[in-house]
Scaffold this motif. Structure first.
Motif, mmCIF file in Angstrom:
data_model
loop_
_atom_site.group_PDB
_atom_site.id
_atom_site.type_symbol
_atom_site.label_atom_id
_atom_site.label_comp_id
_atom_site.label_asym_id
_atom_site.label_seq_id
_atom_site.Cartn_x
_atom_site.Cartn_y
_atom_site.Cartn_z
ATOM 1 N N LEU A 49 24.028 116.003 32.337
ATOM 2 C CA LEU A 49 23.927 116.186 33.787
ATOM 3 C C LEU A 49 25.305 116.169 34.445
ATOM 4 O O LEU A 49 25.579 116.933 35.371
ATOM 5 N N ARG A 55 28.046 117.110 33.080
ATOM 6 C CA ARG A 55 28.648 118.410 32.798
ATOM 7 C C ARG A 55 28.089 119.471 33.763
ATOM 8 O O ARG A 55 28.802 120.366 34.205
ATOM 9 N N GLY A 56 26.816 119.335 34.097
ATOM 10 C CA GLY A 56 26.216 120.255 35.061
ATOM 11 C C GLY A 56 26.886 120.143 36.423
ATOM 12 O O GLY A 56 27.161 121.153 37.076
ATOM 13 N N ALA A 99 30.169 121.823 36.179
ATOM 14 C CA ALA A 99 30.003 123.276 36.089
ATOM 15 C C ALA A 99 29.783 123.873 37.481
ATOM 16 O O ALA A 99 30.404 124.869 37.841
#
Lengths: 312, 237
Positions: free
Chosen positions: A183, A185-186, A189
């Motif tokens: 999450l 990393r989300g 991103a």
């Protein structure tokens, strides 16, 4: 000058304590900015609601007679902290769902978000002022002030240690969450490139809600620590503190998590040293002059880079 | 039919970029969509992956109408796009970028390792650089990373947007042979290209797009031999 030198270490420890609270609140500004390039001015109320939740919990649970055992105190503090985090987290999500998401759906211009943010801030603050109280409200302070160690002749109190330690734990936790988990990393991103994030299957709205929630949890933690340090709260307690934390976020480099930490500490220290030099009535002036000077030389802040670009 | 686009129209504000594009991609094919700058190739791609809404027309994928589906949900259906240019996450390492490719499907540790090995097999360069911050790599390496990352999603349909853009000639032919290899592993490919020579030579079928309309279609090698195509896209009189 003599006062500054004589009291240097005391000023340092107070400054770091104050700075730790600024830093925790600053994280909320920086997280949301990193993902949405939006200053969530209602974040000051996210903090304020947390402090009320902490107060209610402690009023309900803390007995006024006698000294409770250390274990009981820790338990109560944790409980009040959780309550404050829930209150702040819910407020942060509420602001996102009511004030921002409908505007995003309609592709509103950036300025509209700003107005909406200020509106949400005033509305929440005034609602608490009207329905609860406009007075300064006392909050039970559970920790009996005690000097735990003497450093370079200056006395360090137990509450200062607790505040700094708790802040570090929360910030390390957040940092690790953003760096290491799927999450997290989300979140990074979406901060770096929203379209490409969507092509990876990241649900943008969910990530945005998550960043508001994370910022809220940090503010909730800060709110408990604040009430324990000062023993009070008020419906407009978030206003100046919010501006200070926002300053800390900009100072460190908005969008950068570690920048928020650094900015908070620098601001806390500068305020204390500054008011020792020129008088404590100049405290806020010192803070904002510092902001202007740093931005003149480093317009993106001390660690100026975005949450997106930041590897950490 | 894996992908079927019918009468697709897309606007940017009031400017119409696609004037009714229809095309299909069958299971296992490599299909090329070629055209000059501004012909609507990237717009078509973005409409398929869901980044750009369709004003009119229909997109069907794997038997389902996905015209109105959100982009992130299309990824879960099996469409994976390697975006044009430097569509990487510049602040993440190569490995983190590749892991983003698996965001939607959450593979287990073993499966992730398998997929990484497969991508590293195709692009050994990425393995060497896996701890490097992606934004500091060369254009060619970033291009490989977008393709590798798209493969990490184990797509049914791989969308490649200008995979040869900005690459040295030697790298270009290498990228196209890798695309062929990926297709050989069972991935259906829709590739958008300005480089007609290379893309037509690997494509089973191709469409030529001009100002938002499909003007020619056929087998890749037939189009390569077509005098009109030669004149317009292959620089041969």
């Amino acid at each position: 000058m003599k006062f500054l030198i004589d009291n240097f270490w005391t000023l340092t420890s107070t400054g770091l304590t104050q700075g730790a609270i600024y830093a925790l609140i600053a994280l909320g500004y920086t997280l949301v900015y990193g993902v949405l390039q939006l200053i969530n001015f209602a974040h000051s109320e996210v903090f304020m609601v947390g402090s009320f939740f902490a107060m209610w919990t402690l009023n309900a649970l803390a007995s006024h007679e006698g000294h409770a055992g250390a274990l009981l105190i820790i338990g109560l503090l944790v409980l009040a902290g959780i309550a404050a985090m829930i209150g702040s987290g819910i407020t942060a999500l509420f602001v996102e769902f009511i004030a921002y998401r409908p505007l995003r759906r309609r592709n509103a211009p950036r300025l509209v978000f700003l107005i909406s943010a200020i509106g949400a801030s005033i509305a929440i603050s005034e609602a608490f002022g009207i329905f609860i109280s406009r007075n300064i409200l006392p909050v039970p302070q559970l920790v009996q002030p005690k000097v735990v160690l003497t450093l370079f002749g200056s006395q360090i109190y137990n509450m200062q240690v607790i505040i700094v330690a708790a802040s570090i734990v929360m910030m390390v936790g957040l940092d690790q969450f953003i760096r290491r988990t799927r999450l997290g990393r989300g979140v990074r991103a979406v901060a770096q490139d929203q379209d490409t994030a969507a092509l990876m299957g990241v649900n943008k709205d969910r990530v945005i809600a998550l960043t508001f929630l994370l910022g809220g949890l940090m503010a909730g933690g800060a709110a408990l620590l604040y009430t324990q340090q000062f023993g009070l709260t008020r419906f407009n307690v978030g206003f100046l503190l919010g501006i200070k934390a926002f300053t800390a976020a900009v100072l460190g480099g908005i969008g950068n998590l570690r920048g928020a930490l650094l900015g908070g500490l620098v601001l806390g220290l500068a305020e204390n040293y500054g008011s020792a030099l020129v008088g404590s009535q100049w405290r806020d002036v010192v803070a904002f002059v510092l902001l202007i000077v740093i931005l003149m030389f480093r317009p993106t802040g001390i660690l100026g880079e975005s949450l997106g670009k930041a590897r950490a | 039919m894996l992908l079927e686009i019918t009468d697709l129209q897309v606007f940017y504000g009031r400017i119409q970029a696609l004037h009714g594009v229809s095309l299909y991609v069958a299971q296992g094919e490599i299909v090329a969509l070629i055209g000059a700058n501004g012909a609507g190739k990237t717009t078509t791609m973005r409409a398929v992956s869901g980044l750009r809404p369709a004003a009119h027309g229909r997109i069907r994928f794997d038997g389902e109408d996905i015209t109105k589906l959100r982009a992130d949900l299309r990824v879960r259906r099996g469409i994976s796009q390697a975006p044009e240019g430097r569509g990487i996450f510049p602040g993440m390492t190569v490995l983190e970028n590749l892991d983003m490719g698996t965001y939607a499907r959450r593979p287990g540790r073993e499966q992730r390792q398998q997929d990484l090995e497969r991508v590293f097999g195709l692009f050994p360069r990425l393995k060497e650089r896996r701890m490097q911050v992606a934004g500091t790599m060369s254009g060619g390496e970033q291009q490989m990373l977008t393709i590798g990352r798209a493969l990490m999603a184990r797509p049914k349909l791989l969308l490649l947007d200008e995979p040869s853009m900005g690459l040295a000639p030697m790298l270009i032919s290498q990228i196209f042979s890798i695309i062929k290899e990926i297709n050989g592993q069972g991935v259906t490919v829709l590739v958008v290209e300005q480089n007609a020579q290379q893309s037509l030579s690997i494509a089973d079928r191709a469409y030529i797009l001009e100002t938002g309309l499909i003007v020619t279609q056929g087998k890749g090698r037939d189009l390569l031999a077509d005098p009109a195509v030669k004149a317009a896209y292959l620089g041969v009189a």
